[in-house]
Design a protein around this motif. Structure first.
Motif, mmCIF file in Angstrom:
data_model
loop_
_atom_site.group_PDB
_atom_site.id
_atom_site.type_symbol
_atom_site.label_atom_id
_atom_site.label_comp_id
_atom_site.label_asym_id
_atom_site.label_seq_id
_atom_site.Cartn_x
_atom_site.Cartn_y
_atom_site.Cartn_z
ATOM 1 N N GLU A 49 0.827 -1.217 0.000
ATOM 2 C CA GLU A 49 0.000 0.000 0.000
ATOM 3 C C GLU A 49 0.853 1.256 0.000
ATOM 4 O OE1 GLU A 49 -2.490 -0.432 3.429
ATOM 5 O OE2 GLU A 49 -3.591 -2.094 2.491
ATOM 6 N N SER A 50 1.977 1.204 0.710
ATOM 7 C CA SER A 50 2.804 2.406 0.823
ATOM 8 C C SER A 50 3.768 2.552 -0.340
ATOM 9 C CB SER A 50 3.608 2.357 2.119
ATOM 10 O OG SER A 50 4.631 1.382 1.999
ATOM 11 N N ASP A 51 3.842 1.536 -1.181
ATOM 12 C CA ASP A 51 4.772 1.540 -2.316
ATOM 13 C C ASP A 51 6.236 1.483 -1.894
ATOM 14 O OD1 ASP A 51 3.197 1.206 -4.436
ATOM 15 O OD2 ASP A 51 3.393 3.234 -5.245
ATOM 16 N N ARG A 52 6.498 1.237 -0.599
ATOM 17 C CA ARG A 52 7.900 1.199 -0.164
ATOM 18 C C ARG A 52 8.689 0.119 -0.880
ATOM 19 N NH1 ARG A 52 8.004 0.317 5.890
ATOM 20 N NH2 ARG A 52 10.182 -0.251 5.585
ATOM 21 N N GLY A 53 8.038 -1.002 -1.159
ATOM 22 C CA GLY A 53 8.771 -2.103 -1.787
ATOM 23 C C GLY A 53 8.528 -2.214 -3.282
ATOM 24 N N ALA A 54 8.006 -1.133 -3.893
ATOM 25 C CA ALA A 54 7.581 -1.233 -5.293
ATOM 26 C C ALA A 54 8.736 -1.595 -6.236
ATOM 27 C CB ALA A 54 6.918 0.064 -5.729
ATOM 28 N N ALA A 55 9.893 -0.971 -6.040
ATOM 29 C CA ALA A 55 11.022 -1.250 -6.933
ATOM 30 C C ALA A 55 11.464 -2.709 -6.781
ATOM 31 C CB ALA A 55 12.182 -0.304 -6.637
ATOM 32 N N LEU A 56 11.483 -3.184 -5.551
ATOM 33 C CA LEU A 56 11.884 -4.583 -5.349
ATOM 34 C C LEU A 56 10.874 -5.545 -5.967
ATOM 35 C CD1 LEU A 56 13.268 -4.877 -1.707
ATOM 36 C CD2 LEU A 56 14.424 -5.577 -3.803
ATOM 37 N N ARG A 57 9.599 -5.233 -5.829
ATOM 38 C CA ARG A 57 8.586 -6.117 -6.429
ATOM 39 C C ARG A 57 8.761 -6.168 -7.944
ATOM 40 N NH1 ARG A 57 5.157 -3.461 -2.986
ATOM 41 N NH2 ARG A 57 4.062 -2.441 -4.684
ATOM 42 N N SER A 58 9.005 -5.004 -8.553
ATOM 43 C CA SER A 58 9.235 -4.978 -10.006
ATOM 44 C C SER A 58 10.461 -5.806 -10.363
ATOM 45 C CB SER A 58 9.453 -3.541 -10.495
ATOM 46 O OG SER A 58 8.306 -2.794 -10.299
ATOM 47 N N ILE A 81 17.025 -13.857 -6.918
ATOM 48 C CA ILE A 81 16.654 -12.937 -5.833
ATOM 49 C C ILE A 81 17.798 -11.940 -5.597
ATOM 50 C CG2 ILE A 81 16.263 -12.798 -3.336
ATOM 51 C CD1 ILE A 81 14.676 -15.496 -3.646
ATOM 52 N N VAL A 82 19.022 -12.446 -5.571
ATOM 53 C CA VAL A 82 20.175 -11.556 -5.384
ATOM 54 C C VAL A 82 20.308 -10.616 -6.591
ATOM 55 C CG1 VAL A 82 22.681 -11.453 -5.059
ATOM 56 C CG2 VAL A 82 21.342 -13.199 -3.879
ATOM 57 N N ASP A 83 20.074 -11.140 -7.804
ATOM 58 C CA ASP A 83 20.085 -10.280 -9.010
ATOM 59 C C ASP A 83 19.100 -9.125 -8.837
ATOM 60 O OD1 ASP A 83 21.870 -11.964 -10.314
ATOM 61 O OD2 ASP A 83 20.305 -13.005 -11.474
ATOM 62 N N ALA A 84 17.883 -9.450 -8.351
ATOM 63 C CA ALA A 84 16.829 -8.435 -8.218
ATOM 64 C C ALA A 84 17.245 -7.358 -7.212
ATOM 65 C CB ALA A 84 15.526 -9.101 -7.786
ATOM 66 N N VAL A 85 17.822 -7.783 -6.100
ATOM 67 C CA VAL A 85 18.242 -6.808 -5.085
ATOM 68 C C VAL A 85 19.347 -5.912 -5.657
ATOM 69 C CG1 VAL A 85 19.236 -6.510 -2.772
ATOM 70 C CG2 VAL A 85 17.552 -8.327 -3.181
ATOM 71 N N CYS A 86 20.287 -6.504 -6.385
ATOM 72 C CA CYS A 86 21.363 -5.716 -7.008
ATOM 73 C C CYS A 86 20.785 -4.718 -8.008
ATOM 74 C CB CYS A 86 22.369 -6.628 -7.714
ATOM 75 S SG CYS A 86 23.478 -7.475 -6.587
ATOM 76 N N ASP A 87 19.798 -5.155 -8.790
ATOM 77 C CA ASP A 87 19.183 -4.257 -9.773
ATOM 78 C C ASP A 87 18.599 -3.015 -9.103
ATOM 79 O OD1 ASP A 87 19.828 -5.850 -11.894
ATOM 80 O OD2 ASP A 87 17.787 -6.585 -12.269
ATOM 81 N N VAL A 88 17.954 -3.216 -7.968
ATOM 82 C CA VAL A 88 17.346 -2.077 -7.267
ATOM 83 C C VAL A 88 18.441 -1.156 -6.734
ATOM 84 C CG1 VAL A 88 15.984 -1.410 -5.253
ATOM 85 C CG2 VAL A 88 15.222 -3.297 -6.714
ATOM 86 N N ILE A 89 19.460 -1.725 -6.115
ATOM 87 C CA ILE A 89 20.513 -0.898 -5.518
ATOM 88 C C ILE A 89 21.271 -0.138 -6.603
ATOM 89 C CG2 ILE A 89 22.692 -0.985 -4.236
ATOM 90 C CD1 ILE A 89 21.466 -3.419 -2.728
ATOM 91 N N GLU A 90 21.452 -0.780 -7.734
ATOM 92 C CA GLU A 90 22.211 -0.128 -8.807
ATOM 93 C C GLU A 90 21.312 0.697 -9.726
ATOM 94 O OE1 GLU A 90 24.367 -3.513 -10.308
ATOM 95 O OE2 GLU A 90 26.017 -3.141 -8.900
ATOM 96 N N GLY A 91 20.037 0.819 -9.370
ATOM 97 C CA GLY A 91 19.135 1.717 -10.093
ATOM 98 C C GLY A 91 18.729 1.231 -11.458
ATOM 99 N N ARG A 92 18.808 -0.090 -11.676
ATOM 100 C CA ARG A 92 18.467 -0.601 -13.009
ATOM 101 C C ARG A 92 16.977 -0.846 -13.182
ATOM 102 N NH1 ARG A 92 23.527 -3.396 -12.785
ATOM 103 N NH2 ARG A 92 22.560 -5.077 -11.612
ATOM 104 N N VAL A 93 16.227 -0.656 -12.117
ATOM 105 C CA VAL A 93 14.803 -0.963 -12.215
ATOM 106 C C VAL A 93 13.981 0.209 -11.677
ATOM 107 C CG1 VAL A 93 14.728 -2.127 -9.969
ATOM 108 C CG2 VAL A 93 13.041 -2.699 -11.688
ATOM 109 N N GLU A 94 12.907 0.503 -12.374
ATOM 110 C CA GLU A 94 11.959 1.536 -11.942
ATOM 111 C C GLU A 94 10.787 0.835 -11.276
ATOM 112 O OE1 GLU A 94 11.870 5.063 -12.883
ATOM 113 O OE2 GLU A 94 14.014 4.774 -13.262
ATOM 114 N N ALA A 95 10.207 1.470 -10.280
ATOM 115 C CA ALA A 95 9.023 0.888 -9.631
ATOM 116 C C ALA A 95 7.853 0.868 -10.604
ATOM 117 C CB ALA A 95 8.670 1.686 -8.404
#
Ligand code: FES
Ligand code: FES
Length: 159
Positions: free
Chosen positions: A83-92, A145-159
């Motif tokens: 609901e808060s969208d806090r995890g939106a980038a990770l979900r994507s 899962i580790v790939d996804a976390v890296c993508d978020v930290i490195e800004g490769r994914v938009e929410a």
């Protein structure tokens, strides 16, 4: 001694009072009494991490805490994160990387991964693995899962 107790707590921004059995664990209360079934129950022994939720800003095992111990606490479940969208980038990123198969571990994984990302964790695969090491994925999706976390930290994914 009474075997129920009335507690007051805030879950996903909503505060309420609830009378709970003193032996009821927090994740059962959240799932059964509040109907928030996104938090899963796997081992009920603190091993698998499926029940991970945020309590007063920390990630805890919902199966190892009694509901009465959460009296006065502020809790965020996976529904609240959505609901808060806090995890939106990770979900994507989880979707894009195919980091979920059956999805059973995913709510706990997302909560634990978000804890790492929000604390400013580095895109360091060993550090991410260590942080997630208390969360089991029976589908063995760890690499993605580790790939996804890296993508978020490195800004490769938009929410
Ligand atoms: S159900 Fe809580 S750690 Fe497995
Ligand atoms: S995606 Fe199935 S347990 Fe992790």
């Amino acid at each position: 001694m009474s075997d129920t107790r009335t507690i007051r707590l805030t879950v996903n921004g909503e505060t309420g009072s609830y009378t709970v059995p003193v032996r009821q664990n927090l994740v059962d209360f959240i799932r059964n009494d509040l109907g928030l079934t996104g938090s899963h129950v796997g081992c009920e022994h603190g091993v698998c991490g499926a029940c991970s939720i945020e309590v007063d800003g920390d990630i805890v095992r919902g199966c190892l805490m009694f509901a009465v111990q959460a009296d006065g606490a502020e809790i965020t479940t996976i529904e609240g994160l959505a609901e808060s969208d806090r995890g939106a980038a990770l979900r994507s990123a989880f979707s894009a990387r195919n980091a979920l198969q059956c999805g059973y571990c995913t709510p706990g994984m997302l909560a634990t991964a978000l804890d790492y990302v929000e604390a400013g964790g580095a895109a360091d695969r060993a550090a991410i693995r260590a942080h997630l090491s208390g969360n089991y994925c029976r589908c063995t999706g760890y690499q993605s899962i580790v790939d996804a976390v890296c993508d978020v930290i490195e800004g490769r994914v938009e929410a």
